[in-house]
Design a protein around this motif. Sequence first.
Motif, PDB file in Angstrom:
ATOM      1  N   ARG A  52      -2.037   2.366  -2.205  1.00 17.69           N
ATOM      2  CA  ARG A  52      -1.927   2.350  -3.804  1.00 17.69           C
ATOM      3  C   ARG A  52      -0.688   1.312  -4.162  1.00 17.69           C
ATOM      4  NH1 ARG A  52      -0.125   1.224  -8.019  1.00 17.69           N
ATOM      5  NH2 ARG A  52       0.015   2.494  -9.858  1.00 17.69           N
ATOM      6  N   TYR A  53       0.343   1.462  -3.133  1.00 16.94           N
ATOM      7  CA  TYR A  53       1.488   0.722  -3.203  1.00 16.94           C
ATOM      8  C   TYR A  53       1.874  -0.265  -2.306  1.00 16.94           C
ATOM      9  CZ  TYR A  53       2.540   4.401  -6.686  1.00 16.94           C
ATOM     10  OH  TYR A  53       2.763   5.036  -7.988  1.00 16.94           O
ATOM     11  N   PRO A  63       4.372   4.425 -12.621  1.00 19.35           N
ATOM     12  CA  PRO A  63       3.745   3.091 -12.539  1.00 19.35           C
ATOM     13  C   PRO A  63       3.980   2.418 -11.142  1.00 19.35           C
ATOM     14  CG  PRO A  63       5.601   3.136 -13.844  1.00 19.35           C
ATOM     15  CD  PRO A  63       5.629   4.598 -13.333  1.00 19.35           C
ATOM     16  N   SER A  64       5.128   2.763 -10.471  1.00 19.63           N
ATOM     17  CA  SER A  64       5.501   2.116  -9.267  1.00 19.63           C
ATOM     18  C   SER A  64       6.145   3.079  -8.332  1.00 19.63           C
ATOM     19  CB  SER A  64       6.860   1.152  -9.592  1.00 19.63           C
ATOM     20  OG  SER A  64       8.016   1.929 -10.043  1.00 19.63           O
ATOM     21  N   PHE A  65       6.395   2.647  -7.070  1.00 21.76           N
ATOM     22  CA  PHE A  65       6.799   3.471  -5.958  1.00 21.76           C
ATOM     23  C   PHE A  65       8.406   3.998  -6.465  1.00 21.76           C
ATOM     24  CE2 PHE A  65       8.543   3.988  -1.567  1.00 21.76           C
ATOM     25  CZ  PHE A  65       7.694   5.127  -1.136  1.00 21.76           C
ATOM     26  N   ILE A 107      11.873   8.274  -7.519  1.00 20.69           N
ATOM     27  CA  ILE A 107      13.161   8.853  -8.297  1.00 20.69           C
ATOM     28  C   ILE A 107      12.593  10.270  -8.862  1.00 20.69           C
ATOM     29  CG2 ILE A 107      14.326   8.802 -10.656  1.00 20.69           C
ATOM     30  CD1 ILE A 107      14.266   5.781  -9.964  1.00 20.69           C
ATOM     31  N   ALA A 108      11.417  10.462  -9.408  1.00 22.21           N
ATOM     32  CA  ALA A 108      10.799  11.650  -9.811  1.00 22.21           C
ATOM     33  C   ALA A 108      10.765  12.542  -8.698  1.00 22.21           C
ATOM     34  CB  ALA A 108       9.280  11.189 -10.230  1.00 22.21           C
ATOM     35  N   TRP A 131      -4.687  11.425  -5.348  1.00 23.24           N
ATOM     36  CA  TRP A 131      -3.518  11.839  -5.007  1.00 23.24           C
ATOM     37  C   TRP A 131      -2.694  12.209  -6.194  1.00 23.24           C
ATOM     38  CZ3 TRP A 131       0.965   9.746  -6.538  1.00 23.24           C
ATOM     39  CH2 TRP A 131       1.030   8.296  -6.790  1.00 23.24           C
ATOM     40  N   GLU A 132      -2.710  11.770  -7.295  1.00 28.69           N
ATOM     41  CA  GLU A 132      -2.073  12.022  -8.567  1.00 28.69           C
ATOM     42  C   GLU A 132      -2.271  13.553  -8.867  1.00 28.69           C
ATOM     43  OE1 GLU A 132      -2.940   7.738  -8.896  1.00 28.69           O
ATOM     44  OE2 GLU A 132      -3.880   9.646  -8.144  1.00 28.69           O
TER      45      GLU A 132
END
Length: 447
Positions: free
Chosen positions: A35-36, A92-94, A99-100, A157-158
């Motif tokens: 994905r990234y 929206p990004s790696f 951070i999350a 995976w989300e």
Amino acid sequence: MGSGRLQTICLALAVGLVLSDSSIVVLALPDILVRYSLSIGGVAWVLTGFNIVLAVVAVPVAHLVRRRAPGVLLLIGLAVFAAASLTCALAPSFEVLLIARGVQAIGGAIAVTAALEVLPVTTGSERRAAVVWATAGALGAACGPALGGLLTQLISWEAIFFIQVPAILLALPTLRVRTHPVLAPAGRPHIAANAALILLSAGLTAALFLIVLLLIEGWQMEPIATALVVTVMPVSAIVGAKLLGNVGSLPARAAAGTILLAGGLASLALLPEPTWQWTVPGQIAIGVGLGLTIEALTDAALRGRSPQAVHGGWTLAARHVGLVLGIVLLTPVFTHQLDVQQAKVERTGVRLLLDSPLPLSTRVGLAGELGVVVQGAGGRIPDIHEVFANAPAAPEARAAWDELETALDRAIREAGTAAAALPFLGAAALVLLALVPIAIGRRHIDL
């Protein structure tokens, strides 16, 4: 079911859910990697980042919990964890995902340490609370890969992060437990038990991380099939803890579990065939060892020490320092071995193509396509099956075609197995080192 029992179950589930995040993304790593557009070393930060933050904040957060209302902080921690989980799912990004994951770890640390102060109220004893807390955490980490694999395969995976939000929110109303801050000074942590937990957790990384990469990346198994295979570990942990959890002394259980863990990891380095069935005995040994050691060492670290939250914070920090140590030490070894094995696969592929009875033009075409796939694997084990999708119609050519695909596939599976062998042996060595603090603790620190 009484309210106290219901609250205990919900607390255990909350602890298990939070600590499952130390490993729940393992089976999703290949999808996140794609994905990234990451490397194996890069995507490992989804695991490493969470565990580093949790290890760093666990003790400071535990001191905060004992000075404030633990019941309130439990709810706050779970709410922060749920919000961060939603952000992970929508990242929206790696960089946002990382951070999350860090915020998840902070909220999770607050919730898990607070739970150790709340559980004595719902269970009626600190001893029982410590057992519930330790068991829930260990099983959460062990079940994480299987749960993550099922969600990744069935949805995406989300979904791993989406599903955590309603699970946490549904549990919140049941966790309104009145508690009071503890102001007594905290004693010294149990050095021997926590040192052993660091080494055991470092070795356990191989069971939770490398075995999944071997099954998916090395042997090209589907995540849902891999999830079913790795459920052997948590099931064995549950059975082992149930049958052997009260046999012998704490040091004896800790030492026996350590030896079983090391033996299981070593057996994964010596697989006679690159098939999942041969991983089962090793996983059983790892699971039973996990069920014995984590509970025994956590019990030793907490028994007779107050406040529970602070000493629980030390064990939490120790376990996640160990996970980070294992990832940092073993992942580079694995990626280096993948590079070594890729070169061997390329040489084997050339030999098999030269020996194949297929027409020269067909072999040349296959060589070009296979070269593109191997070189484009980016340090991963290549998937060659698309190259062989258009088989020739003639029976003799089809038989030679299938024979070549089978031989190449076996060579690739053997390469993946060989790449994981050295990291598994390294993990077994780390686990065996835990016998040193266990022995010292028994003699000098009353383990």
